[in-house]
Design an enzyme around this catalytic site. Structure first.
Site, PDB file in Angstrom:
ATOM      1  N   GLU A 187      -8.504  32.485  13.334  1.00  0.00           N
ATOM      2  CA  GLU A 187      -9.419  32.439  14.477  1.00  0.00           C
ATOM      3  C   GLU A 187      -8.565  32.026  15.662  1.00  0.00           C
ATOM      4  O   GLU A 187      -8.093  30.898  15.738  1.00  0.00           O
ATOM      5  CB  GLU A 187     -10.560  31.457  14.220  1.00  0.00           C
ATOM      6  CG  GLU A 187     -11.717  31.606  15.213  1.00  0.00           C
ATOM      7  CD  GLU A 187     -11.603  30.659  16.381  1.00  0.00           C
ATOM      8  OE1 GLU A 187     -11.110  31.137  17.443  1.00  0.00           O
ATOM      9  OE2 GLU A 187     -11.979  29.498  16.261  1.00  0.00           O
TER      10      GLU A 187
ATOM     11  N   CYS B 121     -11.891  28.129  22.737  1.00  0.00           N
ATOM     12  CA  CYS B 121     -11.392  29.487  22.509  1.00  0.00           C
ATOM     13  C   CYS B 121     -12.384  30.551  22.954  1.00  0.00           C
ATOM     14  O   CYS B 121     -11.996  31.654  23.326  1.00  0.00           O
ATOM     15  CB  CYS B 121     -11.046  29.678  21.036  1.00  0.00           C
ATOM     16  SG  CYS B 121     -12.393  29.280  19.906  1.00  0.00           S
TER      17      CYS B 121
ATOM     18  N   GLU C 237      -5.500  33.530  28.693  1.00  0.00           N
ATOM     19  CA  GLU C 237      -6.312  32.393  28.284  1.00  0.00           C
ATOM     20  C   GLU C 237      -5.739  31.123  28.915  1.00  0.00           C
ATOM     21  O   GLU C 237      -4.711  30.612  28.483  1.00  0.00           O
ATOM     22  CB  GLU C 237      -6.325  32.276  26.762  1.00  0.00           C
ATOM     23  CG  GLU C 237      -7.290  31.240  26.244  1.00  0.00           C
ATOM     24  CD  GLU C 237      -7.321  31.192  24.726  1.00  0.00           C
ATOM     25  OE1 GLU C 237      -8.382  30.899  24.163  1.00  0.00           O
ATOM     26  OE2 GLU C 237      -6.273  31.450  24.098  1.00  0.00           O
TER      27      GLU C 237
ATOM     28  N   LYS D   9      -2.472  20.932   7.794  1.00  0.00           N
ATOM     29  CA  LYS D   9      -1.481  20.547   8.794  1.00  0.00           C
ATOM     30  C   LYS D   9      -2.258  20.262  10.077  1.00  0.00           C
ATOM     31  O   LYS D   9      -2.864  21.159  10.652  1.00  0.00           O
ATOM     32  CB  LYS D   9      -0.467  21.674   8.992  1.00  0.00           C
ATOM     33  CG  LYS D   9       0.770  21.273   9.804  1.00  0.00           C
ATOM     34  CD  LYS D   9       0.513  21.376  11.282  1.00  0.00           C
ATOM     35  CE  LYS D   9       1.765  21.076  12.106  1.00  0.00           C
ATOM     36  NZ  LYS D   9       1.440  20.985  13.552  1.00  0.00           N
TER      37      LYS D   9
END
Length: 504
Positions: A286, A320, A417, A223
């Protein structure tokens, strides 16, 4: 025990991408001249944007070896983040399309030749796919930059994936058990693997996810991120051209209510819950990070500033494991701050296809607005805005490189974040304090340490709760190095043998 990687002193200049002249023709005009390059204080749309000469050929879902329209007939737009303009319309898959893809993958696994092939036969097909990726690397890199906004040099020289030959290196064990028994331990493919790809590194993470799953003999349903579907669809075509049997690799683009997954921690929680409620699927995740970058008292300040700048601003801050909490020892804090501010002010923002540009646009309007909200939050929390803090121009999603000082650990810009070009610089006084503060987070993906002292490096490396600790370097990735995090940064590891174990 979770795997950790520690890296010793390297020159960052040896790790930064170099622009290869042979890649220029795909851009549609000569970029060697370096004309119309603007600093971040100048409107980005004043530049004439380069129109890539690559043709967008694959916009339909790949199901059972064929590119097909969505069952609903719907499409959704893919955008150029430099301008916000539509560059393609992509088939919008939904639940029916996913079900068709999963059925095709299940049939290919249960009845098809792929899992029954010898590792050598699978390797030959994957290596042919790797050759085709290399052959079409210019097109893949141009599509990646056009649809994502990352620097073309980065797309071409770093993110066109490397395929490692693992299919014929998976082996079991013969166990000397007590008694008159012969015991064999075999590693077998698990079946259909669902892979959800994020938008910040779409092509690279396509390879990280799909390559190991296929090497193990699994079939796959990918996806794509709705923001960046184009390179995955092109790469999937190359796998089909290499001889992958129908149904082994399926790619569906779309939105969905949302497996191997890289992305936000909140979405990862949902996926984990759904996997448990259905049939206890094995899941690797992750997820996010808020990685500390620690500059010690003995650091060479100029080199530390350069590396900290790279650790945060690489990929427009959309990484990330970005070093998004810069901890600087109090003795060198003021000097570091002034030089970090100067580096941000010199950063060149503009069209990522142009040579000399260091920062392109953010991925889309949603991420763009999120970053600006966090910047306003930092100002309202009484952090000091040293530079930046606003958009560039009125077209596209360009954000000024931003630096905050006097940041406290309880501020949103120090905890959350942000995923953008916002550097927060915090002060610390000793190792015990910075270890405690650096670990006081729900994340644990990565960390960086800059010091000349081996004892200090070892103390911090062992004290930091992060899956990867870089010493005097940052963002060092290799196909032979595992990657993954602690705590809310995810479950499992990517790459090398550790990555294969989650697919067997």
């Amino acid at each position: 025990m979770a795997a950790r990687r520690i890296f010793s002193l390297v020159s960052r200049s040896q790790c930064l991408p170099r622009f290869h002249p042979s890649l220029l023709h795909i851009l549609g005009r000569d970029t060697q001249r370096g004309r119309n390059i603007n600093k971040f204080s100048t409107a980005a749309e004043a530049d004439e944007l380069i129109t890539p000469s690559v043709k967008i050929r694959y916009t339909k879902n790949l199901i059972n070896g064929e590119f097909v329209d969505a069952a609903s007939g719907k499409t959704f737009p893919a955008y150029d983040p430099r301008s916000g303009e539509v560059i393609a319309h992509v088939a919008e898959g939904d639940q029916e399309d996913i079900n068709r893809a999963v059925s095709a993958a299940r049939k290919a696994f249960d009845e098809g030749p792929w899992p029954k092939m010898t590792p050598y036969e699978r390797s030959r097909i994957l290596l042919r796919a790797a050759d085709l990726v290399e052959k079409h690397s210019d097109e893949l890199a141009a599509l990646e930059t056009w649809n994502n906004g990352k620097l073309y040099e980065q797309s071409a020289n770093i993110e066109v994936p490397m395929f490692v030959r693992w299919a014929d290196k998976i082996h079991g064990l013969t166990v000397p058990a007590d008694g008159n028994y012969h015991v064999q331990v075999l590693h077998e493919p698990i079946g259909v693997a669902g892979q959800i790809i994020p938008w910040n590194f779409p092509l690279l993470l396509f390879a990280w996810k799909v390559g190991p799953a296929l090497a193990c003999g699994n079939t796959v349903v990918v996806k794509t991120a709705e923001q960046t579907p184009l390179t995955a669809l092109f790469a999937a075509h190359l796998f089909q051209e290499a001889g992958l049997p129908p149904g082994v690799l399926n790619v569906v683009s779309g939105f969905g209510p949302t497996a191997a997954f890289t992305g936000s921690t909140d979405t990862g929680k949902i996926i984990y819950q759904l996997a448990a409620k259905s049939n206890l699927k094995a899941v690797t995740l992750e997820l996010g990070g808020k990685s500390p970058f620690i500059v010690c008292e003995d650091a060479d300040v100029d080199k530390a500033v350069e590396l900290a700048h790279f650790a945060l601003f690489f990929n427009q801050g959309q990484c990330c494991c970005a070093g998004s909490r810069t901890y600087v020892h109090q003795r060198i804090y003021d000097e570091f701050l002034e030089k970090a501010k100067a580096a941000a002010l010199k950063r060149v923002v503009g069209d990522p296809f142009k040579k000399g540009v260091e920062q392109g646009p953010q991925i889309d309007s949603q991420q763009f607005e999120k970053i600006l909200r966090y910047i306003r939050s930092g100002v309202q929390s009484n952090a000091t805005l040293e530079c930046g803090g606003d958009r560039i121009g009125t077209k596209g999603f360009f954000v000024q490189p931003t630096v905050f000082s006097n940041v406290q650990d309880d501020m949103a810009i120090a905890k959350d974040e942000i995923f953008g070009p916002v550097q927060t610089i915090l002060k610390f006084k000793d190792n015990d304090e910075v270890i405690r503060r650096a670990n006081n987070t729900r994340y644990g993906l990565a960390a960086g340490v800059f010091t000349k002292n081996l004892d200090t490096a070892n103390t911090l490396m062992r004290g930091l709760r992060a899956g990867t600790v870089w010493i005097n370097c940052f963002d060092v990735f290799d196909a032979a190095i595992p990657f993954g995090g602690y705590k809310m940064s995810g479950v499992g590891r990517e790459k090398v043998e550790l990555g294969l174990m989650y697919r067997l």
